[in-house]
Write an enzyme that holds these catalytic residues in place. Structure first.
Site, short mmCIF file in Angstrom:
data_model
loop_
_atom_site.label_atom_id
_atom_site.label_comp_id
_atom_site.label_asym_id
_atom_site.label_seq_id
_atom_site.Cartn_x
_atom_site.Cartn_y
_atom_site.Cartn_z
N GLY A 87 -36.03 -23.40 -19.94
CA GLY A 87 -36.69 -22.99 -18.72
C GLY A 87 -35.99 -21.85 -18.01
O GLY A 87 -36.20 -21.62 -16.82
N THR A 88 -35.18 -21.10 -18.76
CA THR A 88 -34.38 -20.01 -18.18
C THR A 88 -35.25 -18.96 -17.49
O THR A 88 -34.99 -18.58 -16.34
CB THR A 88 -33.57 -19.30 -19.28
OG1 THR A 88 -33.16 -20.24 -20.26
CG2 THR A 88 -32.37 -18.59 -18.70
N TRP A 122 -38.34 -19.12 -16.48
CA TRP A 122 -39.08 -19.71 -15.36
C TRP A 122 -38.22 -19.73 -14.09
O TRP A 122 -38.63 -19.23 -13.04
CB TRP A 122 -39.51 -21.13 -15.76
CG TRP A 122 -40.41 -21.84 -14.79
CD1 TRP A 122 -41.11 -21.28 -13.75
CD2 TRP A 122 -40.73 -23.24 -14.79
NE1 TRP A 122 -41.84 -22.25 -13.10
CE2 TRP A 122 -41.61 -23.45 -13.73
CE3 TRP A 122 -40.34 -24.31 -15.59
CZ2 TRP A 122 -42.13 -24.71 -13.43
CZ3 TRP A 122 -40.86 -25.56 -15.30
CH2 TRP A 122 -41.74 -25.76 -14.23
N THR A 145 -27.09 -16.49 -18.09
CA THR A 145 -26.16 -16.80 -19.18
C THR A 145 -26.55 -18.10 -19.85
O THR A 145 -27.18 -18.97 -19.22
CB THR A 145 -24.71 -16.90 -18.67
OG1 THR A 145 -23.84 -17.09 -19.79
CG2 THR A 145 -24.52 -18.07 -17.71
N HIS A 146 -26.18 -18.22 -21.13
CA HIS A 146 -26.33 -19.48 -21.85
C HIS A 146 -24.96 -20.10 -22.14
O HIS A 146 -24.85 -21.00 -22.98
CB HIS A 146 -27.07 -19.26 -23.17
CG HIS A 146 -28.53 -18.93 -23.03
ND1 HIS A 146 -29.38 -19.61 -22.18
CD2 HIS A 146 -29.29 -18.00 -23.65
CE1 HIS A 146 -30.59 -19.10 -22.28
NE2 HIS A 146 -30.57 -18.12 -23.15
N SER A 184 -38.64 -26.21 -29.08
CA SER A 184 -38.78 -24.84 -28.59
C SER A 184 -37.84 -23.88 -29.31
O SER A 184 -38.20 -22.76 -29.65
CB SER A 184 -38.53 -24.80 -27.08
OG SER A 184 -38.79 -23.52 -26.56
N SER A 226 -46.31 -19.92 -12.16
CA SER A 226 -47.02 -20.92 -12.99
C SER A 226 -46.95 -20.45 -14.44
O SER A 226 -46.80 -19.25 -14.72
CB SER A 226 -48.48 -21.05 -12.56
OG SER A 226 -49.21 -19.89 -12.92
N PHE A 227 -47.04 -21.37 -15.37
CA PHE A 227 -46.89 -21.02 -16.78
C PHE A 227 -47.91 -19.95 -17.21
O PHE A 227 -47.56 -18.97 -17.87
CB PHE A 227 -47.02 -22.26 -17.68
CG PHE A 227 -46.86 -21.93 -19.13
CD1 PHE A 227 -45.60 -21.69 -19.67
CD2 PHE A 227 -47.96 -21.81 -19.97
CE1 PHE A 227 -45.44 -21.36 -21.01
CE2 PHE A 227 -47.82 -21.49 -21.31
CZ PHE A 227 -46.55 -21.27 -21.83
N ARG A 279 -44.45 -20.27 -25.00
CA ARG A 279 -45.24 -20.98 -25.99
C ARG A 279 -46.17 -22.03 -25.37
O ARG A 279 -47.37 -21.89 -25.38
CB ARG A 279 -44.30 -21.62 -27.02
CG ARG A 279 -44.95 -22.00 -28.35
CD ARG A 279 -43.92 -22.54 -29.30
NE ARG A 279 -43.34 -23.79 -28.84
CZ ARG A 279 -43.87 -24.99 -29.03
NH1 ARG A 279 -44.97 -25.13 -29.73
NH2 ARG A 279 -43.27 -26.07 -28.55
#
Length: 295
Positions: free
Chosen positions: A50-51, A53, A107-108, A138, A228-229, A257
């Site tokens: 959800g980064t 988003w 960042t991850h 995902s 929103s998506f 996706r």
């Protein structure tokens, strides 16, 4: 599996014991010595959690709900990806150095290898956690559509790698636990993807307040609508369609996706699910972190 492991070695190296893209590792010193500013805001996630988003939600907060300002440039220019470095395309450190404050940083990285200056400067950090099964699904599709990745094999084979931490950014379990241990730090906000799906208004207000702003009803409404998506999936500044197929082939799978919870049920066999559950219990033993597998 041995051949796929040797194939992976062509693409990934290790930094602090964590698998990472070789191009990122090559310039690791630039990341490690990065100088944070006290008003930086960090958005941290394990990949596919959800980064984008949450990044757009926070950018909207910083732009007081001005949708046009959010569409002026693509998200990876507005919110640079700190450790991302490719010879010709992206350089997160350089982008951030040239950016005016306040900067929003993506960042991850796990909490324990995030550059020390972020902690020393008491920067505000938002960590988004998503349940492991949906992340695995995902990540599998992401692996297929990003052309710099090796072939992920079958879904079952990929999940085995995921469980073993043999994917970029390593073990999901260690990653989320590293940030969960920081949850009581007043500068860290730990939120759940599933809560965002279930109670978006409540979670947006929580983020606004954490960032020291006042959540007006108008601002919250604008953020919910814009992020929103479907809006983000159709928005060229957030859906990564500006990148050529040679880098990210969205004909294979779209970057945005499904954006749902529980998609793992469409992919895990009964046997794989049982195996995953046993492994999950082993890896998370002793942790107080309880994830929402279903809403």
């Amino acid at each position: 599996m041995d051949s796929s492991k040797s194939e992976d070695c062509e693409y990934f190296g290790k930094i602090h014991g964590i698998p990472l893209y070789k191009e990122f590792i090559k310039y690791w010193n630039d990341v490690e010595t990065f100088q944070a500013r006290p008003d930086d805001i960090v958005i941290a996630t394990y990949p596919r959690s959800g980064t984008t988003w949450v990044s757009e939600i926070i950018y909207m907060i910083y732009k007081d709900g001005d949708v046009e300002k959010c569409k002026q440039d693509v998200i990876f220019n507005r919110i640079p990806f700190l450790e991302c470095r490719t010879e010709e395309l992206m350089n997160g450190v350089k982008q951030l150095k040239e950016m005016a404050s306040p900067r929003i940083v993506k960042t991850h990285l796990p909490a324990d290898i995030l550059p020390a200056s972020f902690w020393e400067n008491n920067c505000k950090m938002v960590y988004v956690c998503r349940n492991a099964k949906d992340v695995a699904v995902s990540f599998y599709y992401f692996f297929q559509m990003v052309t710099s990745h090796p072939d992920p094999g079958s879904f079952g084979e990929f999940v085995e790698k995921f469980m073993d931490g043999q994917v970029p950014y390593g073990s999901w379990y260690k990653h989320v636990k590293s940030w969960w241990e920081k949850r009581n730090n007043p500068h860290v906000l730990f939120i759940f993807y599933e809560d965002l799906k279930k109670e978006i208004r409540k979670e947006v207000i929580k983020v606004i307040q954490f960032l020291g702003r006042k959540p007006s009803e108008e601002l919250v409404d604008k953020i919910i609508q814009h992020t929103s998506f479907q809006e983000m999936k159709n928005n060229p500044s957030t859906n990564y369609t500006v990148l050529p197929d040679e880098i990210m082939n969205q004909k294979i799978s779209p970057f945005m996706r499904k954006g749902i919870t529980g998609d793992w049920k469409n992919h895990f066999t009964v046997a794989l699910n049982e195996k995953f559950n046993i492994h999950y219990e082993q890896q998370m033993k002793g942790s107080t972190l309880k994830l929402k597998i279903e809403i």
